[in-house]
Design an enzyme around this catalytic site. Structure first.
Site, PDB file in Angstrom:
ATOM      1  N   SER A  99       0.690   9.733 -40.899  1.00  0.00           N
ATOM      2  CA  SER A  99      -0.304   8.661 -40.287  1.00  0.00           C
ATOM      3  C   SER A  99      -1.257   8.646 -39.094  1.00  0.00           C
ATOM      4  O   SER A  99      -1.849   9.713 -39.507  1.00  0.00           O
ATOM      5  CB  SER A  99       1.003   7.322 -40.258  1.00  0.00           C
ATOM      6  OG  SER A  99       0.413   5.888 -39.467  1.00  0.00           O
ATOM      7  N   ASP A 150       2.281   4.683 -46.259  1.00  0.00           N
ATOM      8  CA  ASP A 150       2.503   5.471 -44.739  1.00  0.00           C
ATOM      9  C   ASP A 150       3.108   6.545 -45.063  1.00  0.00           C
ATOM     10  O   ASP A 150       4.100   6.494 -45.346  1.00  0.00           O
ATOM     11  CB  ASP A 150       2.238   4.302 -43.795  1.00  0.00           C
ATOM     12  CG  ASP A 150       1.719   4.952 -42.319  1.00  0.00           C
ATOM     13  OD1 ASP A 150       2.875   5.719 -42.118  1.00  0.00           O
ATOM     14  OD2 ASP A 150       1.063   4.160 -41.875  1.00  0.00           O
TER      15      ASP A 150
END
Length: 732
Positions: A65, A211
């Site tokens: 991320s 993510d």
């Protein structure tokens, strides 16, 4: 045999001893593992800053991320000062505002800004279903920012970056982590931070990716597989929301993501060895969503790294060796400008790829220029047909291919937009307008568009136009159109209201034009119809003629390169219109009416100055009929006078507006305070006794750029004593 065996055994032992001795003296392979954490990830920059101060060379980086953004930027050669400088320019709007820069939008979308339509766009299926986009943001703007972070452009083996790198995402279908070891670096970063429910999933090689924090937020295991001897793991933490913060669907979604993330982070921390180093910045209440204050997170990372400085110092290298490592790390591979042999678009359902190719300045067999290619992508996205647009350059069978992945809007190709306009002088005179627009796009392979607009209120209007390009480059088009309008026109003597007209028009027209992509448009047309002009209130001496036949040749040129029409900070826009009424086309009166305007703006910090000039007049010896004169007056249009108080045959006007941006707040792009200096002249007025000669005005205002359009609260003073207050939602 025994002699041979003993000799071989001695040689093996000697070799083992040498190898062990070399290994003992060699520097261990150090891998930096950076966790996700949204805006909190800016603390990673602070950690790297300390590693450089202590001369700790990094042999590999793994990120998830936001950790993949910082890690990818550093691995590809970006320096800490460059990252710090970039953090200062990043805001929530900069990362997630889906609208491409207005200067890069098609002229059709820019012309929409001149109406009261606001930004929300809904899809409408052929079965009447209302459709919305898949995520709060599609990630297009995010990818633009990531290309600035990824200094190594194009398809890459991530082991060949200055520092070998891995990015971790999650496969939305299988629920398993996906580790990127090659590909487009910016796309890998984008996939790694596609927060579910906030950013639409990334689609790469047929996989839907979100993510990486859902499955491996602190990817220690990936670093082990890269051969790390020592891991420096930076865990930003995933604080759970309080009960009062999970009262919405978004709050519940965020809490679920936080719970899943925290669980896999505990497993990663438990796998660390005594020789590994764990750094945990104490970020407190700093929000993962606070992208407007990223630089504030950097010191937290620095403080946490200095706390374990004694452990980090054990990994430090001598000055000469570290300097050599640093030179290697920032030795960014120059861009590959070799010509491409083919431009390929992924299969599309509606949009004609030949039309898209015609929009590109990037050409086959010409050197590949990154800036030109980025401009091409922004231009394609500015057409409004795509929810996602990216590209890569690949080598196939001895040729270079520009592979463009353009994903059409899932909620297209038919769209609904709405508009609202309100106005008041705060003394009892007020009005409203409600509007809607329905567009059917890609009616045929040349990109024809059928648009219908409806509005009710002070001005009621129904208009429809069929825009038909004549070739794929969209330089030439034809546009048959129909418009019915009903409105009122108030007449004043000074500031005293004395009469009101009721005007009804019904027109059919046909235009031929040329579209200059994002810059402007030119049209020539023919029009026929009728106008009913009646006196609603007022003296009979001002009565219009009743029913009038219309027939005219029309011409229009529009140029628009302003960055915003409502609150421009930079750029220039201009337009010119000609209406040549002629009896040869069935009109009751022959006359030629022409007007033109130009606006330019420039800014420095929060300060903006814009200047506008406008002129309108009758051409030739024919007078303008009283039902088709220029109407002016009101806020920023000779402030101090009531709206529309100046009616006449010849208008000259100039204005300078200063605006100061006070702040930016949720649901408001900007809050402004400002004022204007205005001067103009209205010659040959319709109402005897109306102000003539050189008119001077000033105004002061507060304004906000809201989701529903511009909101103004203003007050105007005219030199002759006229005063007016104004409240507007929508363009004045």
């Amino acid at each position: 045999m025994n002699l041979w065996f003993r000799s071989a055994l001695c040689a093996l032992l000697a070799a083992t001893t040498v190898a062990w001795s070399a290994a003992a003296n060699a520097r261990p392979k150090v891998c930096l593992v950076l966790s996700g954490g949204g805006a909190r990830g800016a603390a990673h920059v602070g950690v790297i800053k300390v590693l450089e101060a202590l001369r700790v060379p990094i042999d590999c980086i793994v990120g998830t991320s936001m950790g993949s953004l910082v890690g990818g930027a550093y691995a590809s050669g970006m320096t800490v000062p460059e990252m710090t400088s970039l953090l200062e320019t990043i805001t929530t709007d900069f990362l997630f505002n889906e609208s491409p820069p207005r200067k890069d939008q098609s002229i059709h979308r820019k012309i929409d800004d001149r109406s009261i339509l606001f930004g929300l766009e809904l899809g409408l299926s052929d079965r009447g279903e209302v459709l919305v986009q898949k995520g709060l943001v599609s990630g297009v703007q995010l990818e633009t920012v990531l290309r600035r972070l990824a200094l190594a452009g194009g398809y890459r083996n991530f082991d060949q970056l200055p520092i070998p790198f891995r990015a971790v995402a999650t496969d939305l279908v299988t629920g398993k982590p996906v580790v990127f070891a090659s590909g487009e670096l910016a796309q890998a970063m984008r996939a790694s931070m596609s927060v579910p429910g906030v950013v639409a999933p990334a689609e790469i090689d047929g996989r839907l990716l979100v993510d990486g924090g859902l499955t491996d937020n602190l990817p220690v295991d990936v670093a082990r597989r890269m051969g790390a001897d020592v891991i420096i793991a930076v865990n930003l933490g995933t604080p759970l929301l309080r009960r009062d913060q999970v009262g919405s669907v978004l709050g519940v979604t965020a809490q679920m993501v936080n719970i899943l993330t925290e669980q896999n982070v505990r497993e990663s921390i438990a796998s660390l060895k005594p020789t590994d180093i764990l750094i945990e910045p104490e970020l407190g209440e700093f929000s993962a969503a606070d992208f407007d204050h990223l630089p504030k997170a950097v010191p937290f990372g620095e403080a946490a790294a200095w706390k374990v400085a004694s452990k980090l110092e054990a990994l430090s290298d001598n000055a000469a060796a570290y300097a050599a490592w640093s030179r290697h790390r920032i030795a960014v591979t120059p861009p590959d400008t070799r010509p491409i042999d083919e431009i390929r678009f992924r299969p599309l359902q509606r949009v004609n790829v030949d039309v898209l190719r015609g929009e590109l300045e990037t050409k086959v067999h010409a050197p590949l220029d990154q800036a030109t290619l980025d401009d091409d992508m922004r231009r394609l996205y500015g057409t409004g047909d795509f929810e996602r647009l990216n590209y890569r350059v690949v080598e196939e069978a001895g040729k270079r291919v520009l592979d463009v992945d353009a994903v059409e809007k899932a909620w297209g190709p038919n769209y609904l937009r709405f508009g609202l306009g309100l106005g008041s002088d705060l003394q009892g005179d007020s009005f409203f307008n409600l509007a809607t627009s329905y567009r059917r796009t890609w009616v045929n392979e040349l990109g024809a568009e059928w648009r219908t607009d409806a509005q009710v209120g002070r001005t009621s209007r129904l208009a429809t136009e069929f825009y038909q390009p004549l070739e794929t480059r969209d330089y030439l088009f034809v546009a048959p159109r129909l418009e019915i309008e009903r409105r009122t026109e108030d007449l004043y003597e000074g500031s005293e209201h004395i009469a009101r007209y009721k005007l009804r028009t019904s027109d059919i027209g046909f235009d031929v034009g040329s579209d200059f992509t994002k810059y402007g448009e030119a049209r020539l047309g023919i029009l026929t119809g009728t106008l009913h002009a009646d006196l609603d209130t007022g003296p009979e001496a001002l009565a219009p003629p009743g029913r009038v036949r219309r027939g005219a040749l029309t011409a229009q040129v529009v140029f628009d390169q302003l960055d915003s029409l409502n609150f421009p900070r930079n750029g220039i826009a201009a337009s010119s219109h000609l209406f040549a009424s002629t009896k040869a086309l069935g009109a009751d009166a022959s006359y030629r009416k022409w007007d033109a305007d130009v606006t330019a703006a420039t800014s420095a910090g929060p300060h903006t100055l814009s200047v506008t000039a406008r002129v309108g007049t009758a051409l030739g010896n024919d007078r303008l009929p009283r039902y088709d004169m220029f109407q002016w007056g009101g806020f920023l249009q000779q402030s101090g006078y009531p709206t529309g108080a100046l009616v006449g045959e010849q208008l000259v006007f100039g204005r300078a507006v200063y605006a100061y941006k006070l702040l930016k707040a949720p649901f408001i792009d900007g809050l402004y305070a400002g004022g204007s200096l205005e001067a103009g002249r209205m010659e040959r007025p319709l109402v005897p006794g109306s102000p003539t000669g050189f008119l001077k005005s000033v105004s002061a205002f507060l304004a906000a750029d809201t989701l529903l359009g511009p909101l103004y609260l203003g007050y105007g003073w005219a030199a002759d004593g006229n005063r007016s207050a104004y409240l507007y939602l929508g363009r004045p």
